[in-house]
Design a protein around this motif. Structure first.
Motif, PDB file in Angstrom:
ATOM      1  N   GLY A  10       0.827  -1.206   0.000  1.00  0.00           N
ATOM      2  CA  GLY A  10       0.000   0.000   0.000  1.00  0.00           C
ATOM      3  C   GLY A  10       0.853   1.244   0.000  1.00  0.00           C
ATOM      4  O   GLY A  10       1.307   1.697  -1.048  1.00  0.00           O
ATOM      5  N   PRO A  11       1.098   1.819   1.187  1.00  0.00           N
ATOM      6  CA  PRO A  11       1.900   3.053   1.218  1.00  0.00           C
ATOM      7  C   PRO A  11       3.347   2.870   0.789  1.00  0.00           C
ATOM      8  O   PRO A  11       3.967   3.806   0.289  1.00  0.00           O
ATOM      9  N   THR A  12       3.895   1.675   0.937  1.00  0.00           N
ATOM     10  CA  THR A  12       5.299   1.463   0.563  1.00  0.00           C
ATOM     11  C   THR A  12       5.477   1.335  -0.942  1.00  0.00           C
ATOM     12  O   THR A  12       6.449   1.848  -1.510  1.00  0.00           O
ATOM     13  N   VAL A  67       7.440  -5.188 -12.133  1.00  0.00           N
ATOM     14  CA  VAL A  67       8.508  -6.112 -11.745  1.00  0.00           C
ATOM     15  C   VAL A  67       8.009  -7.545 -11.667  1.00  0.00           C
ATOM     16  O   VAL A  67       8.676  -8.476 -12.117  1.00  0.00           O
ATOM     17  N   LEU A  68       6.815  -7.731 -11.110  1.00  0.00           N
ATOM     18  CA  LEU A  68       6.307  -9.080 -10.855  1.00  0.00           C
ATOM     19  C   LEU A  68       4.823  -9.152 -11.169  1.00  0.00           C
ATOM     20  O   LEU A  68       4.020  -8.357 -10.649  1.00  0.00           O
ATOM     21  N   ASP A  69       4.455 -10.111 -11.982  1.00  0.00           N
ATOM     22  CA  ASP A  69       3.051 -10.378 -12.281  1.00  0.00           C
ATOM     23  C   ASP A  69       2.440 -11.074 -11.076  1.00  0.00           C
ATOM     24  O   ASP A  69       2.817 -12.211 -10.753  1.00  0.00           O
ATOM     25  N   ALA A  70       1.535 -10.404 -10.392  1.00  0.00           N
ATOM     26  CA  ALA A  70       0.956 -10.959  -9.165  1.00  0.00           C
ATOM     27  C   ALA A  70      -0.391 -10.299  -8.903  1.00  0.00           C
ATOM     28  O   ALA A  70      -0.761  -9.314  -9.554  1.00  0.00           O
ATOM     29  N   THR A  71      -1.118 -10.836  -7.946  1.00  0.00           N
ATOM     30  CA  THR A  71      -2.334 -10.201  -7.455  1.00  0.00           C
ATOM     31  C   THR A  71      -1.930  -9.274  -6.315  1.00  0.00           C
ATOM     32  O   THR A  71      -1.410  -9.730  -5.292  1.00  0.00           O
ATOM     33  N   TYR A  72      -2.150  -7.978  -6.477  1.00  0.00           N
ATOM     34  CA  TYR A  72      -1.765  -6.997  -5.470  1.00  0.00           C
ATOM     35  C   TYR A  72      -2.983  -6.614  -4.632  1.00  0.00           C
ATOM     36  O   TYR A  72      -3.995  -6.164  -5.169  1.00  0.00           O
ATOM     37  N   LEU A  73      -2.867  -6.821  -3.335  1.00  0.00           N
ATOM     38  CA  LEU A  73      -3.948  -6.543  -2.398  1.00  0.00           C
ATOM     39  C   LEU A  73      -3.539  -5.422  -1.451  1.00  0.00           C
ATOM     40  O   LEU A  73      -2.353  -5.125  -1.292  1.00  0.00           O
ATOM     41  N   PRO A  74      -4.508  -4.788  -0.779  1.00  0.00           N
ATOM     42  CA  PRO A  74      -4.192  -3.721   0.177  1.00  0.00           C
ATOM     43  C   PRO A  74      -3.376  -4.248   1.353  1.00  0.00           C
ATOM     44  O   PRO A  74      -3.217  -5.467   1.525  1.00  0.00           O
ATOM     45  N   PRO A  75      -2.864  -3.357   2.199  1.00  0.00           N
ATOM     46  CA  PRO A  75      -2.151  -3.797   3.400  1.00  0.00           C
ATOM     47  C   PRO A  75      -2.961  -4.835   4.172  1.00  0.00           C
ATOM     48  O   PRO A  75      -4.189  -4.747   4.252  1.00  0.00           O
ATOM     49  N   ALA A  76      -2.280  -5.805   4.719  1.00  0.00           N
ATOM     50  CA  ALA A  76      -2.953  -6.938   5.360  1.00  0.00           C
ATOM     51  C   ALA A  76      -3.352  -6.623   6.795  1.00  0.00           C
ATOM     52  O   ALA A  76      -2.570  -6.056   7.562  1.00  0.00           O
ATOM     53  N   ALA A  77      -4.566  -6.992   7.148  1.00  0.00           N
ATOM     54  CA  ALA A  77      -5.035  -7.003   8.528  1.00  0.00           C
ATOM     55  C   ALA A  77      -5.148  -8.464   8.949  1.00  0.00           C
ATOM     56  O   ALA A  77      -4.951  -9.380   8.134  1.00  0.00           O
ATOM     57  N   GLN A  78      -5.467  -8.691  10.200  1.00  0.00           N
ATOM     58  CA  GLN A  78      -5.570 -10.067  10.689  1.00  0.00           C
ATOM     59  C   GLN A  78      -6.621 -10.832   9.882  1.00  0.00           C
ATOM     60  O   GLN A  78      -7.730 -10.367   9.677  1.00  0.00           O
ATOM     61  N   GLY A  79      -6.239 -11.984   9.399  1.00  0.00           N
ATOM     62  CA  GLY A  79      -7.135 -12.828   8.627  1.00  0.00           C
ATOM     63  C   GLY A  79      -6.949 -12.716   7.126  1.00  0.00           C
ATOM     64  O   GLY A  79      -7.314 -13.640   6.382  1.00  0.00           O
ATOM     65  N   ASP A  80      -6.376 -11.604   6.654  1.00  0.00           N
ATOM     66  CA  ASP A  80      -6.237 -11.410   5.212  1.00  0.00           C
ATOM     67  C   ASP A  80      -5.249 -12.373   4.578  1.00  0.00           C
ATOM     68  O   ASP A  80      -5.453 -12.859   3.459  1.00  0.00           O
ATOM     69  N   LEU A  81      -4.165 -12.652   5.265  1.00  0.00           N
ATOM     70  CA  LEU A  81      -3.182 -13.582   4.710  1.00  0.00           C
ATOM     71  C   LEU A  81      -3.750 -15.005   4.707  1.00  0.00           C
ATOM     72  O   LEU A  81      -3.521 -15.771   3.765  1.00  0.00           O
ATOM     73  N   TYR A  82      -4.513 -15.361   5.730  1.00  0.00           N
ATOM     74  CA  TYR A  82      -5.182 -16.668   5.745  1.00  0.00           C
ATOM     75  C   TYR A  82      -6.153 -16.777   4.584  1.00  0.00           C
ATOM     76  O   TYR A  82      -6.194 -17.792   3.876  1.00  0.00           O
ATOM     77  N   ARG A  83      -6.917 -15.702   4.350  1.00  0.00           N
ATOM     78  CA  ARG A  83      -7.875 -15.692   3.247  1.00  0.00           C
ATOM     79  C   ARG A  83      -7.147 -15.873   1.912  1.00  0.00           C
ATOM     80  O   ARG A  83      -7.594 -16.634   1.051  1.00  0.00           O
ATOM     81  N   ALA A  84      -6.027 -15.208   1.751  1.00  0.00           N
ATOM     82  CA  ALA A  84      -5.252 -15.332   0.513  1.00  0.00           C
ATOM     83  C   ALA A  84      -4.704 -16.742   0.353  1.00  0.00           C
ATOM     84  O   ALA A  84      -4.691 -17.293  -0.748  1.00  0.00           O
ATOM     85  N   ALA A  85      -4.253 -17.332   1.451  1.00  0.00           N
ATOM     86  CA  ALA A  85      -3.667 -18.672   1.392  1.00  0.00           C
ATOM     87  C   ALA A  85      -4.701 -19.730   1.032  1.00  0.00           C
ATOM     88  O   ALA A  85      -4.344 -20.788   0.491  1.00  0.00           O
ATOM     89  N   LEU A  86      -5.976 -19.462   1.304  1.00  0.00           N
ATOM     90  CA  LEU A  86      -7.028 -20.418   0.938  1.00  0.00           C
ATOM     91  C   LEU A  86      -7.082 -20.628  -0.571  1.00  0.00           C
ATOM     92  O   LEU A  86      -7.523 -21.672  -1.043  1.00  0.00           O
TER      93      LEU A  86
END
Length: 254
Positions: free
Chosen positions: A8-10, A19-38
């Motif tokens: 996000g801000p960085t 640089v990298l083909d990827a899905t870019y999401l907003p800064p992570a809050a609790q649970g967001d990384l788990y949701r992405a890992a699903l």
């Protein structure tokens, strides 16, 4: 390959995509990384993450993601903090900020904290991270713009500011109020204008380049050796993810 990056801000998604083909999401809050890992990505890159008003991305969800075979990389901000804390379990840190936290040279979360605008304003930072202030002061010292005593004094002034109030104008004002050499300050001001070091941004790009190289070389599923315990706290995170949308518009990130 499916890769997820939290930033996000960085670093903006458009900058990262070059640089990298990827899905870019907003800064992570609790649970967001788990949701992405699903979604079973090959790798997750954690750069920015929320704090203060909502729970931060938890160690447990990172451990769970790696247990599912997902590589998790961290750098620059919240990612550097979590990578330093979980490197023994296999989370991979990248960059100078990660190295400083991993070695114990840095310890405080506020070193990477900034306040910023909402998504529609591009997460524009309203404050300057302490790690960037430090890096710029060190660069000025190396260039002969600042003596060591002045560098240390300015670094102390910056660290004494509340993280949300840290900025170059605030630092210069504090320096003037305490009677630091005016000519020396003006030379340093010009140096900051032309050569400010954004260490967080540099480390974020380093993460993307590292991931790109690893993917090009072939990245097999992550292997781990630790046992994962399904605690009550973990079940709470899982249930919360099932009941809530992804993180919204908050205003402070690591």
């Amino acid at each position: 390959m499916n890769v997820v990056i939290f930033a996000g801000p960085t670093l903006s998604a458009s900058e990262g995509a070059r640089v990298l083909d990827a899905t870019y999401l907003p800064p992570a809050a609790q649970g967001d990384l788990y949701r992405a890992a699903l979604g079973k990505p090959v790798a997750i890159g954690l750069i920015d993450g929320y704090f203060e008003r909502v729970p931060s991305v938890s160690h447990k969800e990172i451990l769970w993601a790696m247990k599912q075979g997902v590589h998790v990389f961290g750098a620059a901000s919240m990612g550097a903090l979590r990578a330093a804390e979980l490197s023994a379990f296999g989370m991979e840190g990248v960059g100078e900020i990660f190295k400083a936290f991993a070695s114990g040279a840095l310890e405080d979360d506020d070193e990477v904290a900034v306040v910023h605008a909402a998504a529609e304003d591009g997460y524009r930072p309203f404050s300057e991270a302490m790690v960037n202030l430090r890096a710029t002061l060190q660069a000025a010292r190396a260039a002969g713009i600042l003596g060591e005593e002045s560098r240390r004094t300015l670094e102390s002034f910056a660290k004494g500011l509340f993280h949300a109030d840290r900025s170059w104008p605030a630092l210069f004002q504090r320096a003037r109020e305490t009677g630091l050499d005016v000519a020396g300050l003006e030379a340093f001001r010009r140096f900051v204008t032309e050569h400010r070091v954004d260490q967080k941004r540099l480390d974020a790009f380093a993460l993307l380049h590292t991931l790109h190289a690893r993917l090009e070389a072939g990245l097999p599923p992550k292997e781990t050796r630790y046992a994962f315990s399904h605690t009550d706290a973990w079940e709470h995170i899982r249930q919360k993810v099932g009941a809530a949308p992804a993180s919204g518009e908050l205003d402070a990130a690591l």
